[in-house]
Motif scaffolding. Structure first.
Motif, short mmCIF file in Angstrom:
data_model
loop_
_atom_site.label_atom_id
_atom_site.label_comp_id
_atom_site.label_asym_id
_atom_site.label_seq_id
_atom_site.Cartn_x
_atom_site.Cartn_y
_atom_site.Cartn_z
N GLU A 77 99.34 102.81 2.19
CA GLU A 77 98.71 102.53 0.90
C GLU A 77 98.27 103.81 0.20
OE1 GLU A 77 95.57 99.83 1.98
OE2 GLU A 77 96.91 98.09 1.96
N VAL A 78 97.64 104.71 0.95
CA VAL A 78 97.14 105.95 0.36
C VAL A 78 98.30 106.83 -0.12
CG1 VAL A 78 95.90 108.09 0.86
CG2 VAL A 78 94.94 105.91 1.57
N LEU A 79 99.40 106.86 0.63
CA LEU A 79 100.56 107.64 0.19
C LEU A 79 101.16 107.04 -1.09
CD1 LEU A 79 102.31 108.48 3.57
CD2 LEU A 79 101.16 110.05 2.01
N ARG A 80 101.18 105.73 -1.20
CA ARG A 80 101.68 105.09 -2.43
C ARG A 80 100.79 105.50 -3.60
NH1 ARG A 80 104.95 101.14 -3.67
NH2 ARG A 80 105.22 100.53 -1.52
N ILE A 81 99.48 105.49 -3.41
CA ILE A 81 98.55 105.90 -4.47
C ILE A 81 98.81 107.37 -4.84
CG2 ILE A 81 96.13 106.36 -5.00
CD1 ILE A 81 95.49 103.90 -3.17
N ALA A 82 98.97 108.22 -3.84
CA ALA A 82 99.20 109.65 -4.11
C ALA A 82 100.49 109.86 -4.89
CB ALA A 82 99.24 110.42 -2.79
N HIS A 83 101.55 109.17 -4.52
CA HIS A 83 102.82 109.30 -5.25
C HIS A 83 102.66 108.81 -6.69
CE1 HIS A 83 105.39 110.65 -2.00
NE2 HIS A 83 104.87 109.72 -1.22
N SER A 84 101.98 107.69 -6.85
CA SER A 84 101.78 107.14 -8.19
C SER A 84 100.99 108.10 -9.06
CB SER A 84 101.06 105.79 -8.10
OG SER A 84 100.81 105.27 -9.39
N ARG A 85 99.89 108.60 -8.53
CA ARG A 85 99.05 109.51 -9.31
C ARG A 85 99.74 110.84 -9.56
NH1 ARG A 85 92.95 108.31 -6.94
NH2 ARG A 85 92.93 106.11 -7.57
N GLY A 86 100.47 111.33 -8.57
CA GLY A 86 101.20 112.58 -8.74
C GLY A 86 102.25 112.46 -9.83
N ALA A 87 102.95 111.34 -9.88
CA ALA A 87 103.95 111.14 -10.92
C ALA A 87 103.31 111.08 -12.30
CB ALA A 87 104.73 109.85 -10.64
N ARG A 88 102.14 110.47 -12.38
CA ARG A 88 101.46 110.39 -13.68
C ARG A 88 100.95 111.75 -14.11
NH1 ARG A 88 97.28 106.10 -12.81
NH2 ARG A 88 97.96 106.10 -10.67
#
Length: 94
Positions: A77-88
């Motif tokens: 879950e945390v990696l998904r959040i990190a990828h999402s925020r990094g892309a934004r």
């Protein structure tokens, strides 16, 4: 053109879900923010639990397996959040 946001959940088939929105204040964007916050809090609780199990020399295999399973779920879950925020963040740099 709106950037796609990776949402903090998957489809029933386990595929990633994305949101295309013109602004970060849409109802679904706010829901995703709330889910991310809840996942981060849950991850902190899981980490505390894992540390407690690892510190307990009497913890059995079932306790260790449970802690490791939950830690793996939280990490995902945390990696998904990190990828999402990094892309934004990368989208704003353009």
């Amino acid at each position: 053109m709106a950037e796609l946001r990776l949402l903090p959940w998957t489809s029933p088939e386990g595929k990633p879900c994305y949101l295309s929105a013109d602004h970060d204040d849409s109802r679904l964007s706010r829901l995703a923010d709330d889910v991310e916050a809840a996942q981060m809090r849950s991850g902190e609780q899981v980490l505390a639990g894992v540390k407690a199990v690892l510190a307990d020399r009497a913890a059995g295999e079932r306790a260790v397996r449970f802690a490791l399973t939950r830690a793996g779920e939280s990490l995902e879950e945390v990696l998904r959040i990190a990828h999402s925020r990094g892309a934004r963040i990368a989208a704003y740099d353009c």
